[in-house]
Design a protein around this motif. Structure first.
Motif, mmCIF file in Angstrom:
data_model
loop_
_atom_site.group_PDB
_atom_site.id
_atom_site.type_symbol
_atom_site.label_atom_id
_atom_site.label_comp_id
_atom_site.label_asym_id
_atom_site.label_seq_id
_atom_site.Cartn_x
_atom_site.Cartn_y
_atom_site.Cartn_z
ATOM 1 N N ASP A 173 39.739 -11.384 60.301
ATOM 2 C CA ASP A 173 40.134 -10.236 60.086
ATOM 3 C C ASP A 173 41.431 -9.858 60.287
ATOM 4 O O ASP A 173 42.203 -9.245 59.708
ATOM 5 C CB ASP A 173 39.529 -9.015 60.876
ATOM 6 C CG ASP A 173 37.829 -9.111 60.303
ATOM 7 O OD1 ASP A 173 37.566 -9.564 58.983
ATOM 8 O OD2 ASP A 173 37.069 -8.497 60.924
ATOM 9 N N ASP A 174 42.084 -10.775 61.334
ATOM 10 C CA ASP A 174 43.653 -10.547 61.564
ATOM 11 C C ASP A 174 44.490 -11.844 61.105
ATOM 12 O O ASP A 174 45.567 -11.957 61.578
ATOM 13 C CB ASP A 174 43.645 -10.610 63.065
ATOM 14 C CG ASP A 174 43.046 -11.726 63.703
ATOM 15 O OD1 ASP A 174 42.552 -12.665 63.146
ATOM 16 O OD2 ASP A 174 43.582 -11.766 64.882
ATOM 17 N N ALA A 175 43.846 -12.314 59.982
ATOM 18 C CA ALA A 175 44.636 -13.582 59.405
ATOM 19 C C ALA A 175 45.811 -13.061 58.661
ATOM 20 O O ALA A 175 45.929 -12.060 58.078
ATOM 21 C CB ALA A 175 43.690 -14.306 58.672
ATOM 22 N N ILE A 176 46.784 -13.859 58.695
ATOM 23 C CA ILE A 176 48.123 -13.554 57.901
ATOM 24 C C ILE A 176 47.934 -14.880 56.679
ATOM 25 O O ILE A 176 47.713 -15.930 56.766
ATOM 26 C CB ILE A 176 49.291 -14.264 58.826
ATOM 27 C CG1 ILE A 176 49.185 -13.207 59.989
ATOM 28 C CG2 ILE A 176 50.552 -14.051 57.847
ATOM 29 C CD1 ILE A 176 49.296 -11.783 59.540
ATOM 30 N N GLU A 177 48.302 -14.327 55.630
ATOM 31 C CA GLU A 177 48.648 -15.113 54.493
ATOM 32 C C GLU A 177 50.054 -15.116 53.809
ATOM 33 O O GLU A 177 50.552 -14.128 53.810
ATOM 34 C CB GLU A 177 47.826 -14.428 53.225
ATOM 35 C CG GLU A 177 47.936 -15.031 52.035
ATOM 36 C CD GLU A 177 47.127 -16.030 51.702
ATOM 37 O OE1 GLU A 177 47.612 -17.017 50.749
ATOM 38 O OE2 GLU A 177 46.418 -16.659 52.383
ATOM 39 N N GLU A 178 50.743 -16.365 53.866
ATOM 40 C CA GLU A 178 51.966 -16.359 53.246
ATOM 41 C C GLU A 178 51.874 -17.094 51.627
ATOM 42 O O GLU A 178 51.830 -18.390 52.008
ATOM 43 C CB GLU A 178 52.858 -16.979 53.927
ATOM 44 C CG GLU A 178 53.200 -16.397 55.558
ATOM 45 C CD GLU A 178 54.129 -16.922 56.222
ATOM 46 O OE1 GLU A 178 55.244 -17.333 55.864
ATOM 47 O OE2 GLU A 178 53.706 -17.068 57.717
ATOM 48 N N HIS A 179 52.034 -16.159 50.517
ATOM 49 C CA HIS A 179 51.805 -16.727 49.504
ATOM 50 C C HIS A 179 53.023 -16.921 48.701
ATOM 51 O O HIS A 179 53.094 -16.053 47.662
ATOM 52 C CB HIS A 179 50.670 -16.118 48.784
ATOM 53 C CG HIS A 179 49.774 -16.788 47.711
ATOM 54 N ND1 HIS A 179 48.584 -17.360 48.178
ATOM 55 C CD2 HIS A 179 49.940 -17.001 46.403
ATOM 56 C CE1 HIS A 179 48.043 -18.207 47.176
ATOM 57 N NE2 HIS A 179 48.808 -17.939 46.037
ATOM 58 N N GLY A 180 53.730 -17.891 49.075
ATOM 59 C CA GLY A 180 55.146 -18.081 48.159
ATOM 60 C C GLY A 180 55.814 -16.738 48.406
ATOM 61 O O GLY A 180 56.007 -16.030 49.268
ATOM 62 N N SER A 181 56.537 -16.465 47.173
ATOM 63 C CA SER A 181 57.372 -15.348 47.012
ATOM 64 C C SER A 181 56.618 -14.254 46.646
ATOM 65 O O SER A 181 57.187 -13.059 46.167
ATOM 66 C CB SER A 181 58.439 -15.728 45.964
ATOM 67 O OG SER A 181 57.963 -15.837 44.757
#
Length: 173
Positions: free
Chosen positions: A40-48
């Motif tokens: 639930d507290d996850a982070i997503e860094e999906h490029g720009s």
């Protein structure tokens, strides 16, 4: 030298299963299944295109995915380094997607790698943080002809992939 134990083999299989579940969920636009891959507290860094809470990314993507055309994620090499209840995972990824550009269908192939920090909580491995590395891309006008006419997508015997629960993956025959 690193030596596998029964526990590490099970952990690696659980992580592998989560990555495969992710590919199935994103391609079928299955929000609940996709949520199950992340804490639930996850982070997503999906490029720009996005950086922030993973569940917000999923919720925002579902409507676009259901309206979108064909998409397929193929996971390749998966390298897992375990450090107790944390795993650092690199997965090679090939993505096919179809998009509209100036009213025309375009196909895009993207090769990259996904870097995940998995954590194990109460015996369950899920993604805590994901970053993407984009290695290459090829865009081209769509020229779908189903193997130069070998297959007829209008034939009722053809099972065509679909978004959502109507896809063959959710049926049992």
């Amino acid at each position: 030298m690193y030596k596998n134990t029964i526990e590490t083999v099970i952990a690696k299989q659980d992580i592998h299963d989560t990555i495969m579940r992710y590919a199935r969920a994103i391609d079928r636009a299955d929000g609940p299944l996709l949520h199950s891959c992340y804490w639930d507290d996850a982070i997503e860094e999906h490029g720009s295109s996005y950086t922030g809470p993973a569940h917000d990314y999923i919720d925002g993507a579902m409507e676009r995915l259901m309206k979108g055309d064909v998409m397929m994620h193929l996971a390749g090499n998966i390298h897992v380094e375990l450090e107790g209840d944390t795993a650092w995972v690199e997965t090679y990824l090939l993505t096919f997607a179809r998009f509209k550009k100036d009213g025309e269908d375009w196909d895009t192939l993207t090769g990259g790698r996904v870097f995940d920090k998995f954590t194990c909580r109460d015996g369950e491995w899920r993604i805590a943080h994901r970053k993407m590395a984009f290695d290459w891309n090829h865009d081209m006008p769509s020229s779908e002809s189903w193997c130069v006419g070998l297959f007829n997508p209008e034939d009722p015997r053809m099972i065509m992939g679909r978004k959502g629960k109507d896809d063959l993956t959710y049926s049992r025959f």
